[in-house]
Design an enzyme around this catalytic site. Structure first.
Site, PDB file in Angstrom:
ATOM      1  N   HIS A  44     151.730  60.086  39.547  1.00  0.00           N
ATOM      2  CA  HIS A  44     152.168  59.824  38.178  1.00  0.00           C
ATOM      3  C   HIS A  44     153.364  60.704  37.845  1.00  0.00           C
ATOM      4  O   HIS A  44     153.717  61.619  38.587  1.00  0.00           O
ATOM      5  CB  HIS A  44     151.036  60.089  37.181  1.00  0.00           C
ATOM      6  CG  HIS A  44     149.992  59.016  37.154  1.00  0.00           C
ATOM      7  ND1 HIS A  44     148.942  58.986  38.045  1.00  0.00           N
ATOM      8  CD2 HIS A  44     149.849  57.928  36.361  1.00  0.00           C
ATOM      9  CE1 HIS A  44     148.185  57.934  37.785  1.00  0.00           C
ATOM     10  NE2 HIS A  44     148.723  57.274  36.780  1.00  0.00           N
ATOM     11  N   LYS A  80     152.236  63.974  32.955  1.00  0.00           N
ATOM     12  CA  LYS A  80     150.806  63.678  32.870  1.00  0.00           C
ATOM     13  C   LYS A  80     149.999  64.949  33.067  1.00  0.00           C
ATOM     14  O   LYS A  80     150.148  65.647  34.081  1.00  0.00           O
ATOM     15  CB  LYS A  80     150.415  62.630  33.910  1.00  0.00           C
ATOM     16  CG  LYS A  80     148.984  62.131  33.750  1.00  0.00           C
ATOM     17  CD  LYS A  80     148.737  60.897  34.594  1.00  0.00           C
ATOM     18  CE  LYS A  80     147.321  60.354  34.395  1.00  0.00           C
ATOM     19  NZ  LYS A  80     147.081  59.949  32.996  1.00  0.00           N
TER      20      LYS A  80
END
Length: 258
Positions: free
Chosen positions: A135, A139
């Site tokens: 990600h 995040k």
């Protein structure tokens, strides 16, 4: 339909755009600097509030929305261990929360494939299973909520796996200096009864989840690679449309029953 937004980052803005394209009205937008707007006629007029914030604030946002009689759709993760039982109780007593670790239609399909493949692989112990997820660098949680959900589906269907293990490779990016990423993953037999989840945070990657079944003879791999946040935004709005006419604790399998 009247929608309130809780959290107005990149995801909130994309949900706003998608909701308007589908003919819905955004009646309230709440972010960190206007928390008082929970107690407003505009917020109370919403049929559903869509919440994408942080693990620390998600549960409090549910309580604030419910106090105003507003149903909630949420994609925030990381709050379940501390508040999961309280949320289940509240929904059993009349509140409504549609929660999913990932609202993408593609991920819902990928999850169904994951469950089916795990059932098959339960009969082939020579294959060990590992997972990796990548990600964007913003995040906060790792592994991702989606990875945890996928891992729990595997554990439910493979008798030889009893828990997932969070691992964060460091320092080199996946595949650097090679033709693939599998050098970061253990081969068959190394992981024992644990299911390793390797978490990477790179650039602005929307989300990639890969599940590998590896043996001495070969490897079986399935991957979901999100090209943008658009799929997540559309899924969240579809969930809000569903939630408007349903009650209780809802999840992605209610929206996509396959």
């Amino acid at each position: 339909m009247k929608i309130a937004l809780i959290g107005y980052g990149k995801m909130g803005r994309m949900i706003e755009e998608t909701a308007r394209q589908r003919g819905h009205e955004i009646v309230s937008i709440i972010d960190v600097d206007n928390q008082q707007d929970f107690d407003s006629d505009a917020f109370r007029s919403a049929d559903v509030a869509i919440e994408f914030t942080t693990p620390k604030s998600a549960y409090d946002n549910y309580l604030k929305a419910w106090a105003q009689g507003v149903k909630v759709v949420s994609g925030s993760t990381g709050w379940m261990a501390e508040h999961g039982d309280e949320v289940k109780k509240a929904c059993a007593e009349g509140q409504t929360l549609f929660w999913a670790s990932n609202f993408s239609i593609g991920v819902a399909i990928f999850s169904a494939v994951n469950r089916y493949l795990a059932k098959i692989m339960n009969n082939f112990p020579q294959y060990d299973v590992t997972m990796e997820e990548t990600h964007h660098i913003h995040k906060l949680d790792h592994p991702s909520g989606t990875a945890v959900t996928l891992a729990e589906e595997i554990i439910k269907n493979i008798d030889r796996k009893t828990e997932w293990i969070s691992l964060t490779p460091d320092p080199s990016p996946k595949g650097e200096g090679s033709d693939g990423a599998s050098e970061h993953l253990p081969f068959s037999g190394e992981a024992g009864r644990g299911l390793p989840i390797y978490s990477y945070r790179e650039g602005e990657v929307p989300g990639i989840h890969t599940i590998r079944y590896n043996s001495d003879a070969d490897e079986i791999t399935i991957t979901h690679d999100a090209h943008s946040r658009k799929g997540f935004a559309l899924g969240a709005v579809l969930a809000a449309e569903f939630t408007k006419d349903h009650e209780g604790l809802l999840t992605i399998t209610d929206l996509f029953p396959f």
